[in-house]
Scaffold this active site. Structure first.
Site, mmCIF file in Angstrom:
data_model
loop_
_atom_site.group_PDB
_atom_site.id
_atom_site.type_symbol
_atom_site.label_atom_id
_atom_site.label_comp_id
_atom_site.label_asym_id
_atom_site.label_seq_id
_atom_site.Cartn_x
_atom_site.Cartn_y
_atom_site.Cartn_z
ATOM 1 N N ASP A 1 0.767 -1.374 0.058
ATOM 2 C CA ASP A 1 0.019 0.048 0.164
ATOM 3 C C ASP A 1 0.807 1.273 -0.035
ATOM 4 O O ASP A 1 0.354 2.447 0.631
ATOM 5 C CB ASP A 1 -0.994 0.003 0.958
ATOM 6 C CG ASP A 1 -1.778 -1.287 1.383
ATOM 7 O OD1 ASP A 1 -2.156 -1.668 0.227
ATOM 8 O OD2 ASP A 1 -2.152 -1.729 2.302
ATOM 9 N N LYS B 1 2.011 2.214 -5.083
ATOM 10 C CA LYS B 1 2.547 1.487 -6.335
ATOM 11 C C LYS B 1 1.541 1.778 -7.635
ATOM 12 O O LYS B 1 1.862 2.091 -8.694
ATOM 13 C CB LYS B 1 2.615 -0.029 -6.367
ATOM 14 C CG LYS B 1 3.586 -0.345 -5.143
ATOM 15 C CD LYS B 1 3.834 -1.907 -5.180
ATOM 16 C CE LYS B 1 2.510 -2.271 -4.362
ATOM 17 N NZ LYS B 1 2.111 -2.101 -3.034
ATOM 18 N N GLY C 1 -4.703 -4.459 -3.876
ATOM 19 C CA GLY C 1 -5.460 -3.375 -3.832
ATOM 20 C C GLY C 1 -4.878 -2.029 -4.582
ATOM 21 O O GLY C 1 -4.010 -1.411 -3.716
ATOM 22 N N HIS C 2 -4.954 -1.777 -5.550
ATOM 23 C CA HIS C 2 -4.070 -0.578 -6.099
ATOM 24 C C HIS C 2 -4.727 0.487 -6.714
ATOM 25 O O HIS C 2 -5.841 0.299 -7.492
ATOM 26 C CB HIS C 2 -3.020 -1.226 -7.343
ATOM 27 C CG HIS C 2 -2.031 -2.257 -6.817
ATOM 28 N ND1 HIS C 2 -1.265 -2.581 -7.779
ATOM 29 C CD2 HIS C 2 -1.986 -2.608 -5.731
ATOM 30 C CE1 HIS C 2 -0.322 -3.274 -7.074
ATOM 31 N NE2 HIS C 2 -0.686 -3.469 -5.973
ATOM 32 N N GLN D 1 2.145 -5.837 -3.224
ATOM 33 C CA GLN D 1 2.602 -6.154 -1.934
ATOM 34 C C GLN D 1 3.707 -5.249 -1.747
ATOM 35 O O GLN D 1 4.015 -4.552 -2.410
ATOM 36 C CB GLN D 1 2.810 -7.732 -1.372
ATOM 37 C CG GLN D 1 1.313 -8.529 -1.212
ATOM 38 C CD GLN D 1 0.717 -8.839 -2.601
ATOM 39 O OE1 GLN D 1 1.574 -9.377 -3.371
ATOM 40 N NE2 GLN D 1 -0.326 -8.652 -3.000
HETATM 41 P P1 GDP Z 1 -0.676 0.282 -3.477
HETATM 42 O O1 GDP Z 1 -1.377 -1.096 -2.928
HETATM 43 O O2 GDP Z 1 0.766 0.379 -3.442
HETATM 44 O O3 GDP Z 1 -1.203 0.738 -4.952
HETATM 45 O O4 GDP Z 1 -1.268 1.567 -2.663
HETATM 46 P P2 GDP Z 1 -2.930 1.445 -2.123
HETATM 47 O O5 GDP Z 1 -3.716 2.110 -3.665
HETATM 48 O O6 GDP Z 1 -3.358 0.341 -1.486
HETATM 49 O O7 GDP Z 1 -2.888 2.769 -0.915
HETATM 50 C C1 GDP Z 1 -2.121 3.797 -1.217
HETATM 51 C C2 GDP Z 1 -3.395 5.153 -1.103
HETATM 52 O O8 GDP Z 1 -2.669 6.406 -1.082
HETATM 53 C C3 GDP Z 1 -4.256 5.216 -2.502
HETATM 54 O O9 GDP Z 1 -5.449 5.440 -1.753
HETATM 55 C C4 GDP Z 1 -3.764 6.294 -3.323
HETATM 56 O O10 GDP Z 1 -4.778 7.089 -3.833
HETATM 57 C C5 GDP Z 1 -3.131 7.176 -2.256
HETATM 58 N N1 GDP Z 1 -2.117 7.949 -2.651
HETATM 59 C C6 GDP Z 1 -1.144 7.645 -3.408
HETATM 60 N N2 GDP Z 1 0.059 8.659 -3.482
HETATM 61 C C7 GDP Z 1 -0.438 9.462 -2.789
HETATM 62 C C8 GDP Z 1 0.095 10.927 -2.285
HETATM 63 O O11 GDP Z 1 1.200 11.361 -2.796
HETATM 64 N N3 GDP Z 1 -0.452 11.611 -1.407
HETATM 65 C C9 GDP Z 1 -1.928 11.135 -0.969
HETATM 66 N N4 GDP Z 1 -2.608 11.945 -0.036
HETATM 67 N N5 GDP Z 1 -2.381 10.083 -1.194
HETATM 68 C C10 GDP Z 1 -1.716 9.166 -2.205
HETATM 69 P P1 IMO Z 2 -0.766 -4.347 -2.385
HETATM 70 O O1 IMO Z 2 -0.561 -4.758 -3.358
HETATM 71 C C1 IMO Z 2 -1.203 -4.629 2.129
HETATM 72 C C2 IMO Z 2 -0.794 -8.674 3.661
HETATM 73 C C3 IMO Z 2 -2.444 -8.985 4.317
HETATM 74 C C4 IMO Z 2 -1.693 -10.043 5.470
HETATM 75 C C5 IMO Z 2 -0.312 -10.700 4.688
HETATM 76 C C6 IMO Z 2 -0.982 -12.115 4.170
HETATM 77 O O2 IMO Z 2 -2.175 -3.519 -2.253
HETATM 78 O O3 IMO Z 2 0.187 -3.472 -1.648
HETATM 79 P P2 IMO Z 2 -2.174 -12.997 2.007
HETATM 80 O O4 IMO Z 2 -3.814 -12.710 1.736
HETATM 81 O O5 IMO Z 2 -1.494 -12.428 1.058
HETATM 82 O O6 IMO Z 2 -1.976 -14.316 2.437
HETATM 83 O O7 IMO Z 2 -2.079 -12.070 3.415
HETATM 84 O O8 IMO Z 2 -0.182 -9.958 3.629
HETATM 85 N N1 IMO Z 2 -1.255 -8.034 2.523
HETATM 86 C C7 IMO Z 2 -1.048 -6.673 2.017
HETATM 87 N N2 IMO Z 2 -0.804 -5.714 2.859
HETATM 88 N N3 IMO Z 2 -1.320 -4.440 0.945
HETATM 89 C C8 IMO Z 2 -1.070 -5.744 -0.039
HETATM 90 O O9 IMO Z 2 -1.168 -5.567 -1.291
HETATM 91 C C9 IMO Z 2 -1.352 -6.925 0.585
HETATM 92 N N4 IMO Z 2 -1.479 -8.175 0.249
HETATM 93 C C10 IMO Z 2 -1.425 -9.007 1.347
HETATM 94 O O10 IMO Z 2 -2.747 -7.917 5.147
HETATM 95 O O11 IMO Z 2 -1.055 -9.381 6.440
HETATM 96 MG MG MG Z 3 -3.030 -1.699 -1.767
#
Ligand code: GDP
Ligand code: IMO
Ligand code: MG
Length: 430
Positions: free
Chosen positions: A13, A16, A40-41, A225
C-alpha cells in the site's frame, strides 16, 4: 528504458498503483508478475477513483496492453468482475487490451475456504490474511496439484483435477476445520462458465513479452504487496505467499534477468501495515491517528484500518538492497503536513549494539529499539508543489534524510493522490 520494475519497499500500500499509472505514459505493456487479488491498487485520475486487484494499473491508458503473468494467482470471478465493472465505466477490456498467462494458477473456492478456516483456527496467532485464498493457491502450485488457466481450455482435465483436489480438501475442511465441504460438480460448472469468457484472453504471456522487448518496446512490471511481505525476505510467517521483490519478474513473467534496467522502489513517507506481524515504529498515539485519518489508511482490499508509524529507513534500505532499486518514489508526503515534529528511524539498537538490518528471528526483531532522528514539521499546503523548490525547507530536509538513509536517489515525490499531484525530480530515472 526497455524494462522497468515498480516494487513496494515496505509492507504494501505504498502507492504503487498511482506510480504505475504515471509511468504507463512511456510504456507499451504493463505486467503483473506475482500476488493476486490480495492487492488493491488505487488510482485517482481527474478526481475519479479506481481500485484494481488483478488488472494492471496501466489499463486506463488507451493503446497500451496489460498482461497478467504466470506468477500471479488468479481468481477468475474477481478478474471477470473487474473487467465488467470497468466496462460499466466505459473502459472496455477485450483480448486486444488484456492477456492472461496460460500458466497462471487459478484460485479455487477451496483455497478461499481453507484460507479462512486456517485463520480462524489460528485465533490470536492469525496472520491477518486478506482471506482471498492466496496462500493455499501457492501451496498447491508448489505441491504440483494446482489448476492453471490453460486447464480451463481442456474441460476433462479441469474436471479431473477439481475432483481429485476436492477429495483431499474436503477431508481437511470437514474433519480438521469443521467447515463446510464443497461440491466438485458445482465448482466444475462454475469454472467452465468462466472458461467460456476467459478463453480469448489466455495466451503465452512470456513469449509475447519477449517479442515486445525484442522489438524495443517498453515493458513496465507492476509489483504487488511490499518487500517485507516477501515469503523469503519478509517478516516470516507474517508475510504473503509470493516474492514481491523485483527479481520475481524473471520467474513470474518470464522476463530474463539481463533485461531490467530501472527498478523503482515506492516508499510511503511514513509506514503502514495491514494484518499481524512486527512493526517497530508503530504509533498508537495521536501521531499514528493523524496518519490513519489524514492518510485515509484503510485497506483497499479488505477495508481494515491500517496500522501506522514513523518512516523506518532500515525497512526501506533493506528493500533497496534486495531489489537493486535504482530510484525511490516517495508518496503521501502531504499527509505529514501539520505535524509539529517528525521522526525517522535510522537504525535499531539490539543488546546495546547499533544495527542496520532486520534480524530473521522475530524474538530478536521484537527486542530491537528504533533509533530516531527528529525533524521539525511544516504547515504549508504542499499539494500544489510541482518542483522540489516549491516545498518548504523542513519538508526538503525530511526528504534529504529519507534519501540519505535509504541508500537510493529520489526520483519522484507524491503530494496528493491524483495523477497530477506529483513532483518528478529525475525524469532520466523513469
Ligand atoms: P498500492 O497498493 O501500493 O497501489 O497502494 P494503495 O492504493 O493500496 O494505497 C495507497 C493510497 O494512497 C491510495 O488511496 C492512493 O490513492 C493514495 N496515494 C498515493 N499517492 C499519494 C500521495 O502522494 N498523497 C496522498 N494523499 N495519497 C496518495
Ligand atoms: P498491495 O499490492 C498490504 C498482507 C495481508 C496479510 C499478509 C498475508 O495493495 O500493496 P495474504 O492474503 O496475502 O495471504 O495475506 O499480507 N497483504 C497486504 N498488505 N497491501 C497488500 O497488497 C497486501 N497483500 C497482502 O494483510 O498481513
Ligand atoms: Mg494496496
Amino acid at each position: 528504458m526497455p524494462c522497468r520494475v515498480v516494487v513496494g519497499t515496505q509492507w504494501g500500500d505504498e502507492g504503487k498503483g498511482k506510480l504505475v499509472d504515471l509511468l504507463t505514459e512511456q510504456a507499451q505493456a504493463i505486467v503483473r508478475f506475482q500476488g493476486g487479488n490480495n492487492a488493491g491498487h488505487t488510482l485517482v485520475v481527474q478526481g475519479e477513483k479506481y481500485i484494481f486487484h488483478l488488472v494492471p494499473s496501466g489499463i486506463l491508458h488507451p493503446g497500451k496492453r496489460c498482461y497478467i503473468g504466470n506468477g500471479v494467482v488468479v481468481d477468475p470471478e474477481v478478474l471477470l468482475g473487474e473487467i465488467d465493472r470497468l466496462g460499466q465505466r466505459n473502459i472496455n477490456i477485450g483480448p486486444d487490451k488484456l492477456r492472461l498467462s496460460e500458466r497462471a494458477h487459478l484460485i479455487m473456492p477451496y483455497h478461499k475456504a481453507l484460507d479462512l478456516a486456517r485463520e480462524k483456527a489460528k485465533g490470536k496467532q492469525a496472520i491477518g490474511t486478506t482471506g482471498r485464498g492466496i496462500g493455499p493457491c501457492y501451496e498447491d502450485k508448489a505441491a504440483r496439484t494446482g489448476i492453471r488457466a490453460v486447464d480451463l481450455l481442456e474441460p476433462e482435465v479441469l474436471a479431473q483435477k477439481v475432483s481429485s483436489n476436492l477429495d483431499e480438501k474436503n477431508f481437511w475442511l470437514a474433519k480438521y476445520y469443521q467447515a463446510e465441504t464443497i461440491d466438485p460438480q458445482e465448482v466444475i460448472d462454475q469454472y467452465l462458465a468462466y472458461a467460456r469468457r476467459l478463453e480469448p484472453f489466455i495466451s503465452d504471456v512470456a513469449l509475447e513479452l519477449h517479442q515486445l522487448l525484442a522489438e524495443g518496446q517498453n515493458v513496465l512490471c507492476e509489483g504487488a504487496q511490499g518487500t517485507h511481505l516477501d515469503i523469503d525476505h519478509g517478516t516470516y510467517p507474517y508475510v504473503t505467499s509470493s516474492n514481491p521483490v523485483a527479481g520475481t519478474i524473471c520467474s513470474g513473467a518470464g522476463i530474463g534477468v539481463s533485461r531490467v534496467d530501472v527498478v523503482l522502489g515506492i516508499v510511503k513517507a511514513y509506514t503502514t501495515r495491514v494484518g499481524g506481524g512486527p512493526f517497530l515504529t508503530e504509533l498508537e498515539d495521536e501521531n499514528g491517528r493523524w496518519m490513519q485519518e489524514k492518510g485515509a489508511e484503510f485497506g483497499s482490499t479488505t477495508g481494515r484500518p491500517r496500522r501506522c508509524g514513523w518512516l523506518d529507513t532500515v525497512v526501506v534500505s533493506t528493500a533497496v538492497r534486495l531489489s537493486g532499486i535504482t530510484g525511490l518514489c516517495v508518496t503521501k508526503l502531504d499527509v505529514l503536513t501539520g505535524l509539529e515534529k517528525l521522526n525517522i528511524c535510522v537504525g535499531y539498537e539490539l543488546d546495546g549494539q547499533r544495527i542496520n538490518t532486520m534480524p530473521a528471528s522475530l524474538t530478536k526483531l521484537a527486542a530491537c529499539q528504533p533509533v530516531y532522528e527528529t525533524f521539525d514539521g511544516w504547515d504549508q499546503d504542499i499539494t500544489t508543489a510541482r518542483r522540489k523548490d516549491d516545498l518548504p525547507a523542513n519538508c526538503r530536509a525530511y526528504l534529504d534524510a529519507l534519501e540519505q538513509h535509504s541508500g537510493a536517489p529520489l526520483a519522484v515525490v507524491g503530494v496528493g493522490p491524483d495523477r497530477e499531484e506529483t513532483i518528478v525530480l529525475r525524469p532520466d530515472m523513469l
